[in-house]
Design an enzyme around this catalytic site. Structure first.
Site, PDB file in Angstrom:
ATOM      1  N   LEU A 194     102.700  60.177  85.141  1.00 59.85           N
ATOM      2  CA  LEU A 194     102.920  59.047  85.837  1.00 59.85           C
ATOM      3  C   LEU A 194     101.598  58.679  86.646  1.00 59.85           C
ATOM      4  O   LEU A 194     101.064  59.381  87.201  1.00 59.85           O
ATOM      5  CB  LEU A 194     104.215  59.255  86.952  1.00 59.85           C
ATOM      6  N   GLY A 235     105.218  68.862  87.663  1.00 62.69           N
ATOM      7  CA  GLY A 235     104.821  67.935  88.316  1.00 62.69           C
ATOM      8  C   GLY A 235     105.346  66.536  87.625  1.00 62.69           C
ATOM      9  O   GLY A 235     106.486  66.400  87.375  1.00 62.69           O
ATOM     10  N   ASP A 236     104.360  65.725  87.415  1.00 61.19           N
ATOM     11  CA  ASP A 236     104.568  64.381  86.911  1.00 61.19           C
ATOM     12  C   ASP A 236     104.343  64.341  85.447  1.00 61.19           C
ATOM     13  O   ASP A 236     104.086  63.178  84.974  1.00 61.19           O
ATOM     14  CB  ASP A 236     104.185  63.099  87.617  1.00 61.19           C
ATOM     15  N   GLU A 237     104.156  65.186  84.746  1.00 58.94           N
ATOM     16  CA  GLU A 237     103.582  65.439  83.376  1.00 58.94           C
ATOM     17  C   GLU A 237     104.699  65.430  82.125  1.00 58.94           C
ATOM     18  O   GLU A 237     105.627  66.570  82.534  1.00 58.94           O
ATOM     19  CB  GLU A 237     102.554  66.534  83.090  1.00 58.94           C
TER      20      GLU A 237
END
Lengths: 329, 169
Positions: A194, A235-237
């Site tokens: 993201l 996380g955002d992965e």
């Protein structure tokens, strides 16, 4: 000798009745006297159904008939019939369990039926207790199995989004590669990150960020086929594994679809949030045949994309340095 | 109960059961017509039968490896074996006009190979009736195995010939 046999009969620990062909009682032993409180003098010469009403039932009448006239032997279980001879004093009859054997006895050209009653109340009570223990153990075993399933699921899935985690991704990617190898197909690994997610967390707080991640995972899921795999690395992965791909163009179409899906805002706690996504892509078998390497190369491509232009995708190029964090142009 | 197949010593009864244990309710008989009869069920079928007999809901066995037959179940199977074998052997007695003497039934949980050993020793002739019957809308399959002495086989064959002559005039 008759006296000896009579004494033996009175000492055996089973109820013994002998009836003649008229179903009149000929022998009634002491066990029965003690159990029913009906004395020998009261029972001998009486019809058996008068003393033991259950023998008036058609089924037991027939069994006696077959023993007396056809020589058949029968075993009747307490588990099915419960009991055959009851105490004269009113007790909790339903608790009494008896097994019964009936067979013919031939003496002086006459046929008699020998009825043996075995009290199995305490034995069957133990069996039923054992059955209950088994049922409890089976229920506990089932509970443990369910718990194991939950723990296994928790160990292989991300608790926030419920998506497969890195461990399950590794297993599934191996299987997908084997499948692609057998069917001579392409496979694509999309590494998604993201853009500016940190700002969402900083500005609105972590609960807000968590809710956004859940919504993102749902939207990503809606962009892919059931046969594809979506996983959260942390996380955002996120990672998407696209299977059964014919051409590189097919991968571009799906990547484009994902980018466009992020053009619409996410509604988080009644607030519209705009966020974009960058994607790096590696291909099996052209980039590598190793699962770890596929992820690493997709990561490299994603990192390069993010540095140069966000909100878009980029395929891995074999000419690049493999370290995703190395200097790029 | 349906008698679906008659099998003289071809050992087809082996195909009725998969490997592993079977529940056998057996009775010896003698006095002119001599032998031993077995009512044999795979354990999961035996469990279904017991469940139906005691009026509990008959559910399919989920895990065939965990079939729990307790004493009371075996008593019920012993009684069912007694009932069926009495009826069958009684009919043989009627046919041959012989008063047959019966033993009380025995119940055993045995492996198939042990059954084979017990039945086949001393070249005993075996009449195998593959049977199935419906009980409380539940289809139960098993087998009735009847091992006969050579004299008893001769008696049966003589009777069959007699009947055949009567029929053909």
């Amino acid at each position: 000798m008759d006296s000896l046999l009579s004494q033996v009969l009175d000492q055996v620990n089973i109820g013994t009745i002998v009836v003649d062909q008229n179903l009149d009682i000929v022998i009634w032993n002491t066990w029965l006297e003690q159990f029913t409180h009906i004395l020998k003098e009261q029972s001998i010469g009486q019809k058996i159904k008068t003393i033991c009403p259950r023998f008036g039932d058609k089924i037991f009448h027939e069994i006696l008939h077959k023993a007396l006239f056809f020589g058949q032997k029968r075993f009747c279980s307490g588990a099915l019939h419960h009991n055959f001879v009851l105490p004269s004093k009113k007790t909790n009859d339903d608790m009494i369990r008896q097994n019964m054997q009936i067979g013919p006895v031939y003496y002086n050209e006459h046929t008699y039926a020998l009825i043996q009653i075995m009290d199995v109340t305490s034995h069957l009570s133990r069996v039923y207790q054992l059955k209950n223990v088994i049922k409890t153990l089976e229920a506990e075993n089932e509970h443990i199995k369910i718990s194991e399933g939950i723990y296994k699921r928790q160990a292989l899935h991300d608790c926030l989004t419920k998506l497969p985690n890195r461990t399950l991704l590794g297993e599934q990617l191996n299987l997908a590669i084997s499948y692609a190898q057998r069917n001579a197909e392409l496979l694509a690994v999309l590494f998604l990150d993201l853009d500016e997610f940190k700002q969402v967390n900083d500005n609105f707080g972590h609960p807000y960020g968590d809710e956004l991640l859940r919504s993102v995972s749902e939207r990503l899921q809606s962009c892919i086929r059931k046969s594809d795999l979506l996983s959260r690395l942390g996380g955002d992965e996120f990672i998407i594994v696209l299977s059964q791909i014919k051409t590189k163009q097919d991968v571009s179409i799906i990547a484009e679809k994902v980018i466009r899906a992020f053009e619409h805002p996410f509604k988080i706690f009644d607030q519209a949030v705009y966020i974009s996504i960058s994607i790096g892509i590696s291909l099996y078998p052209s980039d590598t045949q190793d699962p770890e390497d596929l992820i690493k190369k997709a990561d490299t491509a994603m990192y390069r994309r993010k540095k140069s232009r966000k909100k878009s995708f980029l395929f891995f190029d074999g000419e690049w340095d493999l370290d995703p964090r190395s200097e790029i142009d | 109960m349906t008698v679906s197949e008659l099998d003289f010593s071809e050992y087809k009864y082996l195909s009725v059961f998969s490997s592993g244990h079977v529940v056998s309710s057996s009775m010896s008989f003698g006095n002119g017509f001599q032998g031993k009869a077995f009512l044999v069920f795979p354990p999961e079928q035996a469990k279904l039968l017991v469940t139906a007999c005691v009026g509990e809901p008959v559910l399919p066995v989920e895990n065939e490896n965990i079939i729990c037959l307790v004493d009371t179940d075996l008593d019920i199977l012993r009684e069912i074996g007694n009932l069926i074998i009495n009826a069958i052997i009684g009919e043989f007695g009627n046919l041959l006009n012989i008063r047959v003497e019966y033993s009380l039934p025995e119940i055993e949980l045995i492996s198939l190979s042990e059954t084979q050993k017990i039945l086949l020793e001393n070249d005993i002739y075996i009449l195998v009736l593959h049977t199935s019957f419906t009980l409380s809308k539940t289809r139960i399959t098993g087998a009735v195995l009847i091992a006969l002495s050579l004299n008893s086989v001769s008696l049966l064959l003589e009777k069959v010939n007699e009947l055949s002559e009567d029929l053909n005039g």
